[in-house]
Motif scaffolding. Structure first.
Motif, short mmCIF file in Angstrom:
data_model
loop_
_atom_site.label_atom_id
_atom_site.label_comp_id
_atom_site.label_asym_id
_atom_site.label_seq_id
_atom_site.Cartn_x
_atom_site.Cartn_y
_atom_site.Cartn_z
N ALA A 147 -8.00 -6.96 4.63
CA ALA A 147 -7.48 -7.63 3.44
C ALA A 147 -8.26 -8.90 3.08
O ALA A 147 -8.09 -9.44 1.99
CB ALA A 147 -6.01 -7.99 3.65
N HIS A 184 -5.46 -5.45 8.95
CA HIS A 184 -6.12 -4.50 8.05
C HIS A 184 -7.13 -5.27 7.20
O HIS A 184 -7.17 -6.51 7.23
CB HIS A 184 -5.12 -3.69 7.23
N HIS A 226 0.82 -1.22 0.00
CA HIS A 226 0.00 0.00 0.00
C HIS A 226 0.85 1.27 0.00
O HIS A 226 0.49 2.26 -0.62
CB HIS A 226 -0.94 0.02 1.22
N HIS A 252 -7.92 -6.67 -2.74
CA HIS A 252 -7.28 -7.91 -2.25
C HIS A 252 -7.91 -9.17 -2.85
O HIS A 252 -8.19 -10.14 -2.13
CB HIS A 252 -7.37 -7.96 -0.72
N ASP A 266 -0.68 -9.34 2.15
CA ASP A 266 -0.52 -8.66 0.85
C ASP A 266 0.79 -8.97 0.14
O ASP A 266 1.06 -8.42 -0.93
CB ASP A 266 -0.63 -7.14 1.04
N GLY A 324 -9.14 0.23 4.31
CA GLY A 324 -8.65 -0.90 3.51
C GLY A 324 -7.14 -1.01 3.45
O GLY A 324 -6.61 -2.03 3.09
N LEU A 362 -4.24 -0.60 -4.93
CA LEU A 362 -3.40 -1.33 -3.96
C LEU A 362 -2.04 -0.67 -3.83
O LEU A 362 -1.57 -0.37 -2.74
CB LEU A 362 -3.22 -2.80 -4.37
ZN LIG Z 1 -3.92 -4.63 1.86
#
Ligand SMILES: [Zn+2]
Length: 344
Positions: free
Chosen positions: A240, A238, A75, A172, A316, A260, A100
């Motif tokens: 995701a 978070h 991010h 995500h 992520d 997000g 993203l």
């Molecule tokens: Zn994320």
């Protein structure tokens, strides 16, 4: 000069012989490189997860460069000058999109303006919109949802040309292996169109990987089914895991970071409210993530009390080579094991 060229030609021949002697991967018996001009195509991928998917599609036809390293938050990742140059010089950039890679956005846009072809994978996988609370809004809507068929329809009717870059959609999507399967096909097509690599080989490799993804989906469905429906509640660092929740019937009870991404810090009041919710529902675990410090997840656990565990998931980015999550498929299996152990 001529001598140099002859030497290079001799070395190239030697190289080709070496490849022929120890390779043996070519099933059609051809020894010619895929590129007519002998130059390797440059495929650059932003995230480590899409990098792994792309490597499965490309195989040993070409090298795939990944910009954002393992265990790193995409991010807020910002590229080095060298990485910006790599992106500018690419034959094809494969990015997640859907906001993203916020820290990469300007670099991606400038590469695109310079004429580099960009595939924003998020745009072609029928992304889920965020709802008002920030969680992604699936068809299932919570803990009693059952997974949709592996070949799902396109209810939202998004056009492939539509741009989803306004933060309206949850980026995500990789937590749904069906969407990753769609992404795999799109990546194979984009690579074939923009690199001159052999389309039949790419499609064959993509299909083999898609078979692995279908197997993964079946395995996850069976594993998550062992968790009683009322215990399929996720509290994560978070937001995701909306696609995982949508596909396998979980509910996102809350997230430590309110939006997000992890770009906005939660207030003390946010954390206190979430701690109360955890106590009320009796959720046994808070899931921290490999891309961020567990500090706030630990603080939340302390606020709740001793009865809640903090368990790390891979979110992520893939993990390092010894993490049990160095590839996308391994990441999904390891997460599933940890979630099932923690909640089951
Ligand atoms: Zn994320």
């Amino acid at each position: 000069m001529a001598r140099h060229l002859r030497l290079i030609a001799a070395l190239l021949t030697l190289g080709a012989l070496t490849v022929t002697a120890c390779g043996g991967t070519s099933s059609d018996g051809s020894t010619a490189p895929p590129e007519g001009d002998g130059s390797n195509p440059r495929i650059v991928v932003t995230t480590s997860i899409l990098g792994d998917v792309t490597r499965n599609v490309v195989g040993d036809l070409a090298t795939v460069e990944v910009i954002i390293p393992a265990d790193t938050d995409p991010h807020d990742f910002e590229p080095s000058a060298q990485q910006a140059a790599e992106l500018r010089d690419a034959d094809l950039i494969i990015a997640n999109g859907l906001l993203l890679e916020e820290g990469l956005l300007a670099t991606l846009e400038s590469a695109e303006a310079d004429g580099v072809t960009l595939l924003y994978v998020g745009d072609v996988v029928d992304p889920l919109p965020w709802n008002e609370e920030g969680h992604s809004e699936g068809e299932g809507g919570g803990a009693v949802a059952t997974p949709a068929a592996f070949t799902d329809g396109d209810e939202e009717g998004h056009s492939d040309e539509e741009s989803h870059d306004d933060g309206e959609y949850d980026p995500h999507f990789w937590f749904d292996p069906v969407r990753v399967s769609t992404a795999t096909g799109a990546i194979a097509e984009a690579v074939a169109q923009n690199t001159g690599l052999n389309a039949d080989t790419l499609n064959r490799q993509a299909a083999a990987y898609q078979a692995q993804l279908a197997e993964l989906d079946t395995a996850l469905e069976a594993q998550f089914a062992t968790i009683p429906a009322e215990r399929r509640l996720l509290v994560t660092d978070h937001d995701a895991f909306g696609y995982l929740a949508d596909r396998y019937g979980f509910e996102i009870l809350g997230t430590v970071y309110p939006s997000g991404s992890e770009l906005a810090e939660p207030s003390a009041g946010d954390l206190a409210a979430l701690a109360e919710l955890i106590t009320e529902t009796g959720v046994p675990a808070i899931f921290s993530e490999n891309i961020a410090s567990p500090e706030l997840a630990d603080a939340l656990a302390a606020e709740v009390g001793n009865e809640v565990a903090v368990v790390e998931l891979f979110s992520d980015s893939v993990g390092g080579s010894d993490s049990g999550a160095a590839t996308y498929v391994a990441l999904m299996r390891t997460n599933a094991e940890r979630i099932t152990t923690a909640l089951g």
